[in-house]
Scaffold this motif. Structure first.
Motif, mmCIF file in Angstrom:
data_model
loop_
_atom_site.group_PDB
_atom_site.id
_atom_site.type_symbol
_atom_site.label_atom_id
_atom_site.label_comp_id
_atom_site.label_asym_id
_atom_site.label_seq_id
_atom_site.Cartn_x
_atom_site.Cartn_y
_atom_site.Cartn_z
ATOM 1 N N GLU A 363 44.089 -85.841 30.678
ATOM 2 C CA GLU A 363 44.179 -84.291 30.523
ATOM 3 C C GLU A 363 43.074 -83.663 29.854
ATOM 4 O O GLU A 363 42.348 -84.178 29.145
ATOM 5 C CB GLU A 363 45.593 -83.944 29.585
ATOM 6 C CG GLU A 363 46.640 -84.437 30.214
ATOM 7 C CD GLU A 363 47.999 -84.515 29.067
ATOM 8 O OE1 GLU A 363 47.809 -83.759 28.071
ATOM 9 O OE2 GLU A 363 49.161 -85.013 29.450
ATOM 10 N N ASP A 364 42.766 -82.500 30.306
ATOM 11 C CA ASP A 364 41.844 -81.489 29.711
ATOM 12 C C ASP A 364 40.658 -82.076 30.092
ATOM 13 O O ASP A 364 39.533 -81.694 29.298
ATOM 14 C CB ASP A 364 42.139 -81.347 28.413
ATOM 15 C CG ASP A 364 43.496 -80.570 28.111
ATOM 16 O OD1 ASP A 364 43.769 -79.469 28.770
ATOM 17 O OD2 ASP A 364 44.236 -81.151 27.279
ATOM 18 N N CYS A 365 40.175 -82.750 31.291
ATOM 19 C CA CYS A 365 38.943 -83.539 31.542
ATOM 20 C C CYS A 365 38.069 -82.400 32.356
ATOM 21 O O CYS A 365 38.940 -81.550 32.933
ATOM 22 C CB CYS A 365 38.851 -84.586 32.245
ATOM 23 S SG CYS A 365 39.545 -85.911 31.180
ATOM 24 N N VAL A 366 36.958 -82.164 32.025
ATOM 25 C CA VAL A 366 36.002 -81.476 32.899
ATOM 26 C C VAL A 366 35.173 -82.104 33.521
ATOM 27 O O VAL A 366 34.283 -83.012 33.006
ATOM 28 C CB VAL A 366 35.579 -80.325 32.064
ATOM 29 C CG1 VAL A 366 34.565 -79.457 32.914
ATOM 30 C CG2 VAL A 366 36.256 -79.455 31.408
ATOM 31 N N ILE A 367 35.369 -82.338 35.102
ATOM 32 C CA ILE A 367 34.437 -83.122 35.814
ATOM 33 C C ILE A 367 33.528 -82.364 36.661
ATOM 34 O O ILE A 367 34.188 -81.407 37.359
ATOM 35 C CB ILE A 367 35.337 -84.293 36.579
ATOM 36 C CG1 ILE A 367 35.692 -85.313 35.549
ATOM 37 C CG2 ILE A 367 34.543 -84.920 37.526
ATOM 38 C CD1 ILE A 367 36.870 -86.093 36.009
ATOM 39 N N GLY A 368 32.402 -82.382 36.631
ATOM 40 C CA GLY A 368 31.424 -81.618 37.407
ATOM 41 C C GLY A 368 31.465 -81.754 38.654
ATOM 42 O O GLY A 368 32.172 -82.642 39.455
ATOM 43 N N SER A 369 30.361 -81.496 39.474
ATOM 44 C CA SER A 369 30.090 -81.700 40.921
ATOM 45 C C SER A 369 29.387 -82.815 41.353
ATOM 46 O O SER A 369 28.625 -83.424 40.353
ATOM 47 C CB SER A 369 29.796 -80.408 41.601
ATOM 48 O OG SER A 369 28.469 -80.008 40.764
#
Lengths: 713, 413
Positions: A363-369
């Motif tokens: 949960e609440d992960c931020v994965i870029g491009s």
């Protein structure tokens, strides 16, 4: 001591029978694995609270216990006990109507044995109980196994434990189960299901197992399995606890307790097995099993404990095509690709052109491009910036990966580690903010010890920078790369989340076949049945090889006999057993023994041919009886002569000139008979001229022989 | 109060753990749970119906999310909500129509009070049902009364002491009436088999061959009812892989004296030309007349269509779902454990992730349900009679209020 033990055990047994009906079903859940396989993660968080497909492991165990009808659970906490207790207090488990969970805390328990001893002292367990660890994932119903256990217990009060097993084939290449544990050998009585033998540390390289002969004394058959997986779910009678107390040296449940009971004939306690077929049970023991069990959960073998069914504490996700699970509020970019068998927790966002497959993201992960994630386990609140590449890694809570960072296969990033820009973390490395504790000793007891007192040990570690390699802090990294354990890199790949690479597999196959060859040479084991077909093609080759080996063995035996003054009878027995094991004829024995004698004679230092003849005379004279024993008929005699001929030609040319004399000598000593020698001659008549060299050499002697016989007539 | 909540929680957990199976039992248990929930609920003085609806919705949402695939839960929750609305409407009508009557009877014995409005409530409900109120304007307007009812009760309550007493009794009456009606619902759910089975003689004729798949209690009673009426017919039972409930079902039928033939699922197409009628049970019936049914039934329906064999679906009214299959709330399927299909141990070497690419090479899919589109269904037989698939939406209008289609509390309000 013994009397006390007996009376207590007996009393408990009788009580159990009566109390079973009204006692609530109890379970002991060990919320500590007493192992260090999950380091460095477990330095900061207890293993049972580590997320497995986005729900803490202990949730799976508790949810299963509850649905299986267990009414009372004692959670034994040791390492990080505060965290476990706090977690349970915040969860719903402590106020369930028909399911009571209570915690037992300990600071100094160093093993499962210690834990059970402590629980015994508390005197809370009254009837049969289920013994599991907090990392068990299962959906098996307990009713049938419990019923069997109780019935057995009624019939035989020594049946103290029922062990749950499940079929699972180990890999033929790595001799490792799919859960990353060693190949497990069990001998089970097929009728009663009694466990007779348990070996999880068998030496597979030798390919031998030793079973006690007494096992077969009162049984018609036993079945030996290597395709059974130990689920580490035990149904125990109360005696088990007292057994642990009586045998204070029992630490490990399997290594000490189970093996101890199996070996111990005095008490006569028995362990039985219950095999489950349709239901699932497994224990997260190492990173490999973490990977395997996660995949089993995603593939729904553990139904109903699967991500899209909301058992307690996990966020609700929806099952989509190709086994992907997605929470409703995932921010997935349109161009992001979500591959098969992937779970994405709520509030996680994934940027453009990123690809995720075979992975679990919390949960609440931020994965870029432009991020590629394959086969990874990413926990909560992880920040992965643009262009990172992750393959078969475990990434714990709060990790930040700066742009362009790369994780190679098998990497473990512990809590809050920061990986700098474009940094490549090498394969199988473990990175933690904490420094690696110095392992004082590889002794098992100490391994338990330093695990239980996690906090203290970290502070007491001397700053040995030579083993700690600091990450490149100049690009913003934070953390230490741990040096690999004492087993070395060699063992790392076995237990990591990454699949074993093809090269490694080839290597293993190669070394395994080498080992097989050498072991065949050394100890003449029959090759496994599967390979017999291949061998039969070049049997002639093997036959020759065997012959040479046999001769060597006989020679060695003979030399030993000379040096150690072994009696003739003993040599005969030894040679006979060699003959049987190499599957040789008795003629070969005679030949080999003769060869050995002659070899010995020629190896004894001598100056001239005359002296050699004397020595030979002596040797043969001394071992005359032995040789005669192996020369019951003419065939053997001819063999001996042929052998002698061969020796003169090839190995010991010194004899070549003495051929006739020695033949005469043998005749004199009654080792060779007239008929034998003459038969040899007639056999040789048809041979080539080159083969007749020795016949010619012995011409005189032969002539003399013939004349002598005619005279007699 | 905590007692009810723990009851609700327990039920939720049971649903989550998939310990309750079968839509009929689920429906009945849900109705019973809601009944005890309503009976223990304390209602405020004003806007009772609104409060009741909100409370039921709250519980209902919990139950539905616990097992979204079991549509019967949602159906029952919606039915109960509908009942509350209807009862409220009838009470409001009675209150508006007979304010003086209420104040008169106030002096009398309290029991009288109940009798009359109960009659009126059921009368109104019956009237509404017989008139087949369209789900359009009027029902939309029906939403108003509970907000409009407030001024009525409060104003009438504020006038005099006697009238406040009557409001109090009205309040008790609403709850009483709702519980009464929920009891009827429970009764209806538990007798739906008999109701459906009564119609069996009209559909099964002499020397017919009936095909069914898997196991269904409804179908069993239907067939046995026809058998009791001395109809002689044969039954083909497709075994219903992977659970093979058809085996047990065939045994049950045979022990009741029915001529039974067991076939594999894959033989359905080969056998369908011998068959006069396909009779199957359903998991849920959607608003468009489509059916969510045990896996394999779509194939049977297609085979029946191909050979022009009537495909008859038996479904109790509690299986009628007011949602359309394309609604996002509708979870059309549930994937069960692969171990029903194959033995884990035998395949464990194919599931070894330690070698190769680390991704599983074998993936076992075990869906529980099939969706049969409405054009493959010839006839629905419910406890209210036989219906065409195209008629289902009208039937749904009888039993559900359109306001309850989405059972979710508005977080804003």
């Amino acid at each position: 001591m013994v009397a006390k033990k007996g009376s207590r055990g007996g009393a408990a047994g009788e009580d159990a029978g009566e109390e079973l009906s009204r006692d609530p079903l109890q379970a002991i859940l060990l919320a500590d694995s007493f192992a260090t396989l999950f380091r460095p993660i477990t330095l900061e968080r207890p293993k049972v609270l580590l997320p497995l497909v986005n729900a803490p492991m202990i949730e799976y165990t508790l949810a299963w216990l509850e649905s299986a009808g267990v009414e009372e659970v004692f959670v034994f906490c040791c390492a990080h006990s505060k965290q476990v207790i706090e977690y349970l207090e915040n969860s719903n488990w402590l106020n369930q109507p028909k399911f009571s969970v209570s915690t037992i805390e300990s600071y100094n328990a160093m093993s499962a044995g210690d834990a059970l001893r402590l629980i015994y002292e508390k005197n809370v367990v009254h009837g049969d109980f289920i013994l599991v660890t907090g990392d068990t994932v299962s959906n098996m119903p307990l009713t049938q196994a419990l019923k069997e256990h109780k019935e057995r217990k009624k019939r035989d009060s020594n049946a103290v434990m029922t062990m749950i097993i499940k079929q699972s084939k180990p890999s033929p290449i790595t001799h490792q189960s799919r859960l990353g544990t060693e190949e497990l050998f069990m001998a089970i009585d097929p009728k009663t299901k009694e466990l007779l033998y348990y070996e999880d540390k068998a030496d597979t390289s030798k390919g031998t197992l030793t079973l006690d002969r007494t096992m077969l004394l009162d049984r018609s058959s036993i079945s030996l399995h290597n395709d059974k997986q130990d689920c580490y779910i035990d149904i125990c009678s109360p005696e088990v606890l007292s057994l642990f107390t009586d045998n204070f040296d029992y630490q490990h449940l399997r290594r000490h307790f189970v093996k101890g009971l199996l070996v111990d004939d005095l008490m006569g306690y028995k362990i039985f097995t219950h095999e489950i077929h349709s239901s699932y049970a497994a224990r997260v023991e190492n990173y490999r099993s973490y990977d395997t069990i996660s995949k089993d959960i995603i593939q729904r073998w553990t139904y109903p404990l699967v991500p899209d069914i909301q058992f307690l504490q996990n966020s609700l996700t929806k099952l989509e095509r190709r086994g992907t699970y997605r929470a409703s509020d995932v921010g997935l970019s349109r161009s992001a690709k979500m591959g098969p068998f992937t779970v994405i927790g709520s509030r996680t966002t994934i940027g453009k052109h990123s690809e995720v497959s075979n992975s679990v993201i919390g949960e609440d992960c931020v994965i870029g491009s432009n991020v590629s994630i394959d086969g990874c386990y990413i926990w909560n609140k992880v920040n992965i910036e643009d262009g990172c590449r992750l393959k078969h890694a475990i990434v714990c809570d709060g990790v930040t990966m700066k742009s362009g960072a790369v994780l190679e296969a098998g990497v473990v990033l512990s809590f809050k580690v920061i990986i700098g820009q474009n940094f490549v973390v090498p394969a199988y490395s473990k990175v933690s903010l904490l420094q690696q504790p110095v392992r004082q000793d590889s002794d098992e007891e100490l391994e338990y010890a330093d695990n239980s007192s996690g906090n203290i040990e970290i502070t007491s570690v001397p700053n040995t920078t030579d083993v700690l390699e600091e990450l490149n802090t100049e690009v913003g990294g934070a953390g230490f790369i741990w040096s690999v354990g004492e087993k070395g890199l060699e063992e790392e790949w076995r237990h990591s989340v990454a699949p074993i690479s093809a090269d490694r597999l080839l290597e293993i196959i190669k070394s395994a076949t080498d080992e097989l060859d050498t072991s065949n040479e050394e100890s003449n084991i029959l090759p496994p049945s599967g390979e017999l077909g291949i061998d039969s093609d070049n049997e002639s080759d093997d036959g020759r090889d065997d012959h040479a080996h046999f001769e060597k063995e006989v020679e060695a035996t003979f030399l030993r006999a000379i040096h150690e003054n072994v009696e003739e009878d003993h040599i005969i027995i030894e040679v006979n057993s060699l003959r049987l094991s190499y599957n040789m004829a008795s003629t070969d024995c005679a030949g080999a023994l003769f060869y050995a004698m002659m070899k010995y004679a020629v190896d004894t230092p001598h100056d001239s041919a005359g002296e050699l003849l004397k020595i030979t005379n002596g040797v043969i004279g001394k071992w005359e009886k032995l040789l005669k024993y192996y020369l019951p008929s003419l065939d053997e005699e001819i063999e001996v002569i042929l052998k002698f001929e061969e020796m003169c030609l090839e190995s010991t040319k010194e004899y070549a000139n003495l051929f006739s004399q020695i033949l005469h000598l043998l005749y004199d000593k009654d080792i060779l008979q007239e008929d034998g020698i003459l038969r040899w001659e007639s056999e040789k008549e048809q041979a080539d001229e080159s083969d007749k060299v020795f016949v010619k050499k012995a011409e005189k002697f032969l002539q003399w022989l013939k004349e002598a016989s005619e005279e007699e007539d | 109060m905590p007692d009810v909540h723990s009851l609700v929680n327990e039920f939720v957990i049971k649903l989550q753990k998939r310990q309750i199976e079968g839509s009929k039992t689920t429906a009945k248990l849900t109705a019973e749970l809601l009944r005890s929930f309503i009976s223990q609920l304390r209602l405020p003085h004003s806007n009772q119906a609104g409060a009741l609806i909100d409370a039921v919705k709250e519980v209902g949402e919990k139950l539905i999310t616990a097992k979204p695939v079991e549509l019967a839960v949602g159906n029952v929750v919606r039915r109960v909500l509908h009942i509350i609305r209807e009862e409220d409407l009838s009470i409001t009508n009675a209150a508006v129509g007979g304010l003086n009557l209420a104040s008169e009877s106030d002096d009398d014995d309290g029991n009288d009070e109940y009798d009359h409005p109960v009659l009126s409530a059921s009368a109104v409900a019956a009237a509404a049902r017989s008139a087949l109120r369209p789900p359009s304007l009027q029902t939309l307007l029906d939403d108003m009364p509970h907000s409009a009812a407030n001024p009525h009760t409060s104003s009438s309550g504020g006038d005099s002491e006697g009238k406040s007493k009557s409001a109090d009794s009205l309040r008790r009456k609403l709850k009483h009436d709702v519980i009464e009606a929920v009891n009827e619902l429970i009764q209806e759910i538990s007798t739906c088999h008999e109701q459906i089975a009564e119609q069996a003689v009209e559909h099964i004729h002499h020397n017919e061959v009936i095909l069914t798949l898997g196991s269904s209690q409804t179908v069993k009673e239907f067939l046995l009812a026809a058998k009791e009426k001395n109809r002689s017919f044969r039954v083909f039972v497709a075994e219903g892989a992977p659970r093979y409930q058809g085996h047990a079902f065939a045994k049950e039928l045979a022990s009741s004296g029915l001529q039974t033939t067991v076939i594999t699922d894959s033989a359905v197409f080969a056998m369908i030309s011998h068959v006069n009628m396909v009779i199957v049970g359903a998991h849920a019936v959607m608003a468009n007349g489509g059916v969510i049914a045990p896996v394999g039934l779509n194939m049977v329906a297609l085979a029946a269509k191909r050979h022009a064999v009537p495909f008859v679906v038996l479904a109790g009214v509690h299986k009628l779902c007011p949602l359309y299959p394309h609604n996002p709330e509708v979870l059309l399927n549930e994937l069960k454990s692969p171990s029903e299909l194959l033995d884990f141990g035998e395949f464990s070497d194919c599931l070894d992730f330690g070698s190769g690419s680390g991704s599983p090479l074998i993936h076992v899919v075990n869906p529980a349900f099939d969706y049969v589109p409405p054009d493959l269904v010839s006839l629905f037989i419910t406890d209210t009679g036989g219906h065409n698939p195209s008629y289902i939406y009208r039937l749904i209008a009888d039993f559900y209020s359109p306001d309850d289609l989405v059972v979710r509390r508005k977080s804003a309000s």
